[in-house]
Write a protein that holds these residues in place. Sequence first.
Motif, PDB file in Angstrom:
ATOM      1  N   LEU A  54       0.839  -1.272   0.114  1.00 11.46           N
ATOM      2  CA  LEU A  54       0.160   0.129   0.028  1.00 11.46           C
ATOM      3  C   LEU A  54       0.889   1.168   0.032  1.00 11.46           C
ATOM      4  O   LEU A  54       1.720   1.351   0.837  1.00 11.46           O
ATOM      5  CB  LEU A  54      -1.060  -0.045   1.203  1.00 11.46           C
ATOM      6  CG  LEU A  54      -1.876   0.936   1.247  1.00 11.46           C
ATOM      7  CD1 LEU A  54      -2.877   1.120   0.218  1.00 11.46           C
ATOM      8  CD2 LEU A  54      -2.848   1.153   2.760  1.00 11.46           C
ATOM      9  N   ALA A  55       0.749   2.292  -1.102  1.00 12.32           N
ATOM     10  CA  ALA A  55       1.381   3.368  -1.107  1.00 12.32           C
ATOM     11  C   ALA A  55       1.291   4.170   0.179  1.00 12.32           C
ATOM     12  O   ALA A  55       0.046   4.052   0.554  1.00 12.32           O
ATOM     13  CB  ALA A  55       0.897   4.187  -2.284  1.00 12.32           C
ATOM     14  N   ILE A  58      -1.533   6.630   0.130  1.00 12.31           N
ATOM     15  CA  ILE A  58      -2.914   6.032   0.036  1.00 12.31           C
ATOM     16  C   ILE A  58      -3.155   5.695   1.707  1.00 12.31           C
ATOM     17  O   ILE A  58      -4.166   5.847   2.149  1.00 12.31           O
ATOM     18  CB  ILE A  58      -3.064   4.956  -0.663  1.00 12.31           C
ATOM     19  CG1 ILE A  58      -2.868   5.473  -2.264  1.00 12.31           C
ATOM     20  CG2 ILE A  58      -4.467   4.262  -0.379  1.00 12.31           C
ATOM     21  CD1 ILE A  58      -3.065   4.391  -3.343  1.00 12.31           C
ATOM     22  N   ASP A  59      -2.077   5.118   2.326  1.00 12.02           N
ATOM     23  CA  ASP A  59      -2.322   4.810   3.665  1.00 12.02           C
ATOM     24  C   ASP A  59      -2.584   5.993   4.566  1.00 12.02           C
ATOM     25  O   ASP A  59      -3.423   5.871   5.612  1.00 12.02           O
ATOM     26  CB  ASP A  59      -0.948   4.039   4.172  1.00 12.02           C
ATOM     27  CG  ASP A  59      -1.156   3.484   5.643  1.00 12.02           C
ATOM     28  OD1 ASP A  59      -2.125   3.147   5.900  1.00 12.02           O
ATOM     29  OD2 ASP A  59       0.034   3.340   6.288  1.00 12.02           O
ATOM     30  N   ASN A 105      -1.496   2.693  -7.477  1.00  8.71           N
ATOM     31  CA  ASN A 105      -0.645   2.626  -6.275  1.00  8.71           C
ATOM     32  C   ASN A 105       0.785   2.186  -6.296  1.00  8.71           C
ATOM     33  O   ASN A 105       1.327   2.837  -5.830  1.00  8.71           O
ATOM     34  CB  ASN A 105      -1.800   1.602  -5.476  1.00  8.71           C
ATOM     35  CG  ASN A 105      -0.921   1.224  -4.222  1.00  8.71           C
ATOM     36  OD1 ASN A 105      -0.986   2.026  -3.353  1.00  8.71           O
ATOM     37  ND2 ASN A 105      -0.545   0.058  -4.118  1.00  8.71           N
ATOM     38  N   SER A 108       3.135   4.563  -7.875  1.00 11.81           N
ATOM     39  CA  SER A 108       3.395   5.718  -7.233  1.00 11.81           C
ATOM     40  C   SER A 108       4.387   6.006  -6.071  1.00 11.81           C
ATOM     41  O   SER A 108       4.608   6.881  -5.559  1.00 11.81           O
ATOM     42  CB  SER A 108       1.979   6.358  -6.420  1.00 11.81           C
ATOM     43  OG  SER A 108       1.560   5.608  -5.437  1.00 11.81           O
TER      44      SER A 108
END
Length: 145
Positions: A54-55, A58-59, A105, A108
């Motif tokens: 998870l980028a 985004i997290d 994702n 990135s």
Amino acid sequence: MATETPAAATEGPGVLSDPGYQSFLLLRTVFTVAPILFGLDKFLNLLVDWPRYLAPWIDGIVPGTAQQAMYGVGVVEILAGIVVAVAPRFGGLLVAAWLAGIIVNLVSFPGFYDIALRDFGLFVGAVALSRLAVRYTPAHRGRTA
């Protein structure tokens, strides 16, 4: 004296000897089973530690922890697999859209470009499934859309 079967009965669309239908069945099976299995694994982390994919940005915007975000991802993947099984024309596009999000994702942040490239191949396969479903799904047989 044996009677011959018409060629259309053994070679038409939706017959297992048709390579296009074989491709449709293969893609439909894989895009049903894989999302369900990977979705279930988001809850177990047996295959890999999913939150590390998870980028960070985004997290930072999703509520809760990265693992909790993966629970949501898992639910979406399980549902996508079920939709592919029931409605492959729509399900293929749903999986393709989901894979596009995963690709964004992964590109990135550094370290997962190879997986993003693999997922692009899966994206193309999901679109191909959707297009093949136009021909091989019973409700759409005979249409050329």
